[in-house]
Design a protein around this motif. Structure first.
Motif, short mmCIF file in Angstrom:
data_model
loop_
_atom_site.label_atom_id
_atom_site.label_comp_id
_atom_site.label_asym_id
_atom_site.label_seq_id
_atom_site.Cartn_x
_atom_site.Cartn_y
_atom_site.Cartn_z
N LEU A 405 -15.13 -12.34 4.82
CA LEU A 405 -16.13 -12.35 3.76
C LEU A 405 -17.55 -12.38 4.30
CD1 LEU A 405 -14.47 -14.65 1.08
CD2 LEU A 405 -14.46 -12.16 1.25
N ASP A 406 -17.71 -12.77 5.57
CA ASP A 406 -19.05 -12.73 6.17
C ASP A 406 -19.37 -11.36 6.76
OD1 ASP A 406 -17.50 -12.63 8.45
OD2 ASP A 406 -18.26 -14.49 9.32
N GLY A 407 -18.43 -10.41 6.61
CA GLY A 407 -18.65 -9.05 7.10
C GLY A 407 -18.09 -8.78 8.47
N SER A 408 -17.57 -9.79 9.16
CA SER A 408 -17.01 -9.59 10.49
C SER A 408 -15.58 -9.05 10.40
CB SER A 408 -17.03 -10.91 11.27
OG SER A 408 -16.23 -11.88 10.61
N LYS A 409 -15.07 -8.58 11.53
CA LYS A 409 -13.73 -8.01 11.59
C LYS A 409 -12.66 -9.10 11.63
CE LYS A 409 -14.89 -3.58 11.98
NZ LYS A 409 -14.44 -2.52 11.05
N VAL A 410 -11.47 -8.76 11.16
CA VAL A 410 -10.32 -9.66 11.23
C VAL A 410 -9.48 -9.25 12.43
CG1 VAL A 410 -8.22 -10.45 10.08
CG2 VAL A 410 -10.29 -10.02 8.74
N ASN A 411 -9.35 -10.11 13.39
CA ASN A 411 -8.64 -9.76 14.62
C ASN A 411 -7.25 -10.40 14.67
OD1 ASN A 411 -10.81 -8.23 15.76
ND2 ASN A 411 -11.86 -10.17 16.18
N GLN A 412 -6.45 -10.12 13.65
CA GLN A 412 -5.07 -10.59 13.65
C GLN A 412 -4.25 -9.67 12.74
OE1 GLN A 412 -6.32 -14.37 11.30
NE2 GLN A 412 -4.14 -14.13 10.88
N PRO A 413 -2.96 -9.49 13.05
CA PRO A 413 -2.13 -8.59 12.24
C PRO A 413 -1.84 -9.19 10.86
CG PRO A 413 -0.80 -9.69 13.91
CD PRO A 413 -2.23 -10.05 14.20
N LEU A 414 -2.14 -8.43 9.82
CA LEU A 414 -1.91 -8.90 8.45
C LEU A 414 -1.21 -7.84 7.59
CD1 LEU A 414 -5.38 -10.56 7.66
CD2 LEU A 414 -3.27 -11.73 8.31
N ILE A 415 -0.95 -6.66 8.15
CA ILE A 415 -0.49 -5.52 7.34
C ILE A 415 0.94 -5.13 7.69
CG2 ILE A 415 -0.88 -3.07 6.84
CD1 ILE A 415 -3.84 -3.57 7.23
N GLU A 416 1.73 -4.88 6.65
CA GLU A 416 3.06 -4.30 6.80
C GLU A 416 3.08 -2.97 6.06
OE1 GLU A 416 7.81 -5.26 6.01
OE2 GLU A 416 6.27 -6.52 5.10
N LEU A 417 3.52 -1.91 6.74
CA LEU A 417 3.60 -0.58 6.15
C LEU A 417 5.05 -0.26 5.82
CD1 LEU A 417 2.24 2.17 5.46
CD2 LEU A 417 2.73 2.86 7.82
N ILE A 418 5.30 0.14 4.58
CA ILE A 418 6.64 0.52 4.15
C ILE A 418 6.60 1.96 3.68
CG2 ILE A 418 8.51 0.08 2.52
CD1 ILE A 418 7.69 -2.83 2.50
N VAL A 419 7.35 2.83 4.35
CA VAL A 419 7.39 4.26 4.02
C VAL A 419 8.75 4.57 3.41
CG1 VAL A 419 7.19 6.60 4.89
CG2 VAL A 419 5.83 4.77 5.91
N THR A 420 8.75 5.14 2.21
CA THR A 420 10.00 5.46 1.52
C THR A 420 10.20 6.96 1.43
OG1 THR A 420 8.91 5.40 -0.64
CG2 THR A 420 9.87 3.36 0.17
#
Length: 420
Positions: A405-420
């Motif tokens: 929220l301060d505009g800086s980058k998030v340096n940790q994995p938070l995303i899961e991609l699901i392809v159908t």
């Protein structure tokens, strides 16, 4: 403040909404002491916001990109679920002020005014209006409309005081994308002999990929515009610093994304706009919450005012406890991926050999209880599923778009991609 006094004195809504706060506001710096209004106020009290009962020259409704078609709290299964859109108004005097500013912007090189081809779309606000100075309005919703646009672009006009050829094309990004793809696939492309000086796009985030593609096809600079259809003159051009700057008669603020609405001086928040008289007199909008998530930039070397970088609609942005995944930045990643489906205009599909050009189609879910709380769902549009390494690359690129929220980058994995 003249704008505040005008609204309280002549608008029943603002007399009730802001009258008790007037004594607290001594200058523009005190605007934050006033309550905000949002699209729900405009829908419910739009007529009461007027400061006059004179017939306006322009009627408009809110655009689909801002409001959507259905109320989010109800199932999309009947006409009773439709949203209640707002009607906005503009007077002839307000329109003439905008025309003067726009023509000064376009016609800087000579005494002749520019001709501007404006592609109108019913999916990005509807306006019923008289002719505007130098503007030629046309839709692009059928092959015949494209034939009409081709004729206009190659015609040598002889209007007194105007350039003989259309030098500017303006429209919503999806309409401009559609026009560019029609031109790219047109076997008579060379006969068009385009003599454009600039193309102006608005309505959606213009990514670097599409900026390069449009400039190649139209052979001229492409200018990205931020604006909201509800507020006259709320139009900001993107400058060299990458941010957008609002004109001096629009006051921008940024407030927190939570319910406290506290001022945000650095980082990410929701954009709030106030329009000043005389550019907006008939239906004032004071501290209007745009529902747009923006990143502030006050470090522009050219413009001292606050700069903003739009990140997407608040309702379409995934927000965690201390991070967000903006929809505009996710589009930037997914639009380049060939196996991600894209929206296309069905009436024109035959001309493109089914090559998609529109916004990427995907679903994002937020699952705070999961180790990877951001889930991206994509229905693959190719016979072969993408490889694990290709999916990992997309996840990595999407992860780079996560912001604190301060505009800086998030340096940790938070995303899961699901392809159908």
């Amino acid at each position: 403040m003249e704008t505040l006094d005008h609204a309280i004195a002549k608008s029943p809504f603002y007399r009730h909404h802001l009258g008790a706060f007037r004594h607290q506001v001594k200058s523009v710096d005190d605007l934050g002491l006033l309550p905000t209004i949002g699209k729900e106020h405009l829908a419910r009290h739009g007529l009461e916001m007027r400061t006059s009962k004179a017939f306006p020259i322009r009627f408009g409704i809110s655009s689909g990109s801002t409001w959507g078609d259905f109320r989010p709290s109800e199932p999309v299964d009947s006409l009773s679920s439709l949203v209640d859109p707002a009607i906005s108004f503009q007077t002839l005097q307000e329109m003439e002020a905008m025309r003067h500013i726009q023509q000064r912007l376009f016609s800087q090189d000579s005494g002749d005014k520019d001709l501007i081809l404006q592609i109108i779309s019913a999916s990005h606000g509807i306006r019923y209006e008289t002719s505007e100075d130098g503007y030629i309005h046309t839709p692009l919703e059928s092959p015949f409309h494209y034939a009409h646009i081709k004729r206009l672009l190659r015609t040598q006009f002889d209007f007194d005081g105007y350039h003989p050829r259309i030098q500017n094309v303006a429209g919503g990004l999806n309409s401009i994308k559609l026009l560019s793809e029609l031109i790219r696939h047109d076997p008579e492309r060379e006969k068009l002999d385009l003599q454009l000086e600039r193309v102006l796009v608005y309505g959606h985030h213009l990514t670097r990929f599409w900026n390069r593609r449009l400039e190649e096809i139209f052979a001229c600079p492409v200018l990205n515009i931020y604006g909201i259809s509800e507020m006259s003159g709320a139009t900001g051009f993107q400058c060299g610093c990458g941010s957008f700057h609002m004109p001096p008669f629009i006051i921008p603020e940024v407030i927190s994304l939570d319910q406290t609405c506290r001022p945000v001086t650095q980082g990410v928040g929701e954009l709030v706009l106030t329009a000043l008289v005389p550019f907006t007199e008939y239906q004032p909008l004071i501290r209007y919450r745009t529902d747009d998530v923006v990143l502030q930039n006050d470090a522009c070397p050219q413009v001292p005012d606050m700069g903003i970088l739009p990140l997407g609609k608040k309702t379409k942005t995934i927000q965690g406890s201390d991070y967000i995944l903006p929809s505009f930045l996710l589009d930037e990643v997914l639009e380049k991926v060939p196996w991600v489906p894209k929206k296309i205009a069905e009436k024109f599909a035959v001309f493109f050999n089914s090559q998609p050009y529109g916004q990427p189609i995907y679903t994002v879910n937020h699952r705070p209880e999961k180790r990877l709380p951001v889930e991206i769902l994509i229905a693959c549009n190719t016979p072969d599923r993408p490889s694990a390494s290709e999916q990992a690359r997309v996840v990595a690129e999407a992860g780079e778009k996560l912001l604190r929220l301060d505009g800086s980058k998030v340096n940790q994995p938070l995303i899961e991609l699901i392809v159908t």
